[in-house]
Write a protein that holds these residues in place. Structure first.
Motif, PDB file in Angstrom:
ATOM      1  N   GLY A   6       0.821  -1.203   0.000  1.00 14.88           N
ATOM      2  CA  GLY A   6       0.000   0.000   0.000  1.00 14.88           C
ATOM      3  C   GLY A   6       0.857   1.257   0.000  1.00 14.88           C
ATOM      4  N   MET A   7       0.252   2.377  -0.386  1.00 16.01           N
ATOM      5  CA  MET A   7       0.970   3.653  -0.458  1.00 16.01           C
ATOM      6  C   MET A   7       1.600   4.035   0.876  1.00 16.01           C
ATOM      7  SD  MET A   7       1.131   5.113  -3.390  1.00 16.01           S
ATOM      8  CE  MET A   7       1.549   6.750  -2.837  1.00 16.01           C
ATOM      9  N   ARG A   8       0.866   3.885   1.956  1.00 13.25           N
ATOM     10  CA  ARG A   8       1.386   4.278   3.269  1.00 13.25           C
ATOM     11  C   ARG A   8       2.644   3.479   3.610  1.00 13.25           C
ATOM     12  NH1 ARG A   8      -2.940   4.238   7.576  1.00 13.25           N
ATOM     13  NH2 ARG A   8      -3.519   6.049   6.352  1.00 13.25           N
ATOM     14  N   GLU A   9       2.565   2.166   3.412  1.00 14.07           N
ATOM     15  CA  GLU A   9       3.731   1.331   3.713  1.00 14.07           C
ATOM     16  C   GLU A   9       4.892   1.668   2.787  1.00 14.07           C
ATOM     17  OE1 GLU A   9       5.151  -3.342   3.781  1.00 14.07           O
ATOM     18  OE2 GLU A   9       3.011  -2.895   3.729  1.00 14.07           O
ATOM     19  N   LEU A  10       4.596   1.926   1.524  1.00 14.30           N
ATOM     20  CA  LEU A  10       5.657   2.290   0.573  1.00 14.30           C
ATOM     21  C   LEU A  10       6.368   3.560   1.032  1.00 14.30           C
ATOM     22  CD1 LEU A  10       7.050   1.688  -2.158  1.00 14.30           C
ATOM     23  CD2 LEU A  10       5.366   3.207  -3.203  1.00 14.30           C
ATOM     24  N   ARG A  11       5.612   4.555   1.445  1.00 17.39           N
ATOM     25  CA  ARG A  11       6.226   5.806   1.921  1.00 17.39           C
ATOM     26  C   ARG A  11       7.080   5.562   3.166  1.00 17.39           C
ATOM     27  NH1 ARG A  11       1.127   8.294   0.640  1.00 17.39           N
ATOM     28  NH2 ARG A  11       0.505   7.970   2.793  1.00 17.39           N
ATOM     29  N   GLU A  25       4.088  -4.157  -6.482  1.00 20.12           N
ATOM     30  CA  GLU A  25       2.780  -3.731  -6.959  1.00 20.12           C
ATOM     31  C   GLU A  25       2.256  -2.735  -5.938  1.00 20.12           C
ATOM     32  OE1 GLU A  25      -1.557  -5.753  -7.927  1.00 20.12           O
ATOM     33  OE2 GLU A  25       0.178  -7.036  -7.535  1.00 20.12           O
ATOM     34  N   VAL A  26       2.073  -1.492  -6.333  1.00 18.80           N
ATOM     35  CA  VAL A  26       1.669  -0.428  -5.419  1.00 18.80           C
ATOM     36  C   VAL A  26       0.150  -0.281  -5.474  1.00 18.80           C
ATOM     37  CG1 VAL A  26       1.964   2.002  -4.810  1.00 18.80           C
ATOM     38  CG2 VAL A  26       3.863   0.740  -5.843  1.00 18.80           C
ATOM     39  N   THR A  27      -0.464  -0.243  -4.276  1.00 21.41           N
ATOM     40  CA  THR A  27      -1.923  -0.144  -4.213  1.00 21.41           C
ATOM     41  C   THR A  27      -2.350   1.084  -3.420  1.00 21.41           C
ATOM     42  OG1 THR A  27      -2.094  -1.471  -2.190  1.00 21.41           O
ATOM     43  CG2 THR A  27      -2.162  -2.658  -4.286  1.00 21.41           C
ATOM     44  N   GLN A  31      -6.632  -1.031  -4.575  1.00 20.66           N
ATOM     45  CA  GLN A  31      -6.585  -1.052  -6.033  1.00 20.66           C
ATOM     46  C   GLN A  31      -5.159  -0.792  -6.501  1.00 20.66           C
ATOM     47  OE1 GLN A  31      -9.324  -1.705  -8.037  1.00 20.66           O
ATOM     48  NE2 GLN A  31     -10.256  -2.176  -6.066  1.00 20.66           N
ATOM     49  N   THR A  32      -4.703  -1.568  -7.466  1.00 20.15           N
ATOM     50  CA  THR A  32      -3.358  -1.382  -8.007  1.00 20.15           C
ATOM     51  C   THR A  32      -3.288  -0.064  -8.753  1.00 20.15           C
ATOM     52  OG1 THR A  32      -3.043  -3.758  -8.220  1.00 20.15           O
ATOM     53  CG2 THR A  32      -1.602  -2.355  -9.531  1.00 20.15           C
ATOM     54  N   ILE A  33      -2.281   0.755  -8.405  1.00 20.05           N
ATOM     55  CA  ILE A  33      -2.097   2.036  -9.082  1.00 20.05           C
ATOM     56  C   ILE A  33      -0.777   2.110  -9.840  1.00 20.05           C
ATOM     57  CG2 ILE A  33      -3.592   3.293  -7.503  1.00 20.05           C
ATOM     58  CD1 ILE A  33      -0.984   4.383  -6.196  1.00 20.05           C
TER      59      ILE A  33
END
Length: 86
Positions: A6-11, A25-27, A31-33
Motif C-alpha cells: 500500500g501507499m502508506r507502507e511504501l512511503r 505492486e503499489v496499491t 486497487q493497483t495504481i
C-alpha cells in the motif's frame, strides 16, 4: 514474484523497497495504481544490459498477471487518448 504494498507502507519503507530486487505492486485503497520494477545494476553491467534485465522482469510480471504485451499496449494507447481528450 512481486510484493503488493500500500501507499502508506511504501512511503514509510521507501528506502528499503528501493534497495530491494523484488518488483512491487503499489496499491491505494486495495486497487493497483502502479508497479515498481527495480533495475539492480551489477558491477561492469552497462545501462543497456540493466534495461534489458528490467524488460525481462517486466515480462515475468505480465505473465504473472495474465496480461499480454498487446493488451498492455492497447491499454496505454487508450489511456493516452483519454488523457489527450481532456
Amino acid at each position: 514474484m512481486s510484493l503488493r504494498v500500500g501507499m502508506r507502507e511504501l512511503r514509510e519503507k521507501l528506502a528499503d523497497y528501493l534497495e530491494s530486487s523484488v518488483p512491487i505492486e503499489v496499491t491505494r485503497h486495495g486497487q493497483t495504481i502502479g508497479f515498481y520494477i527495480p533495475v539492480p545494476k551489477r558491477a561492469n553491467q552497462s545501462e543497456r544490459d540493466a534495461m534489458l534485465d528490467a524488460g525481462r522482469r517486466m515480462q515475468e510480471e505480465l505473465i504473472r498477471l495474465g496480461i499480454t504485451e498487446d493488451e498492455l499496449v492497447a491499454d496505454i494507447k487508450d489511456w493516452r487518448r483519454s488523457r489527450d481528450a481532456v
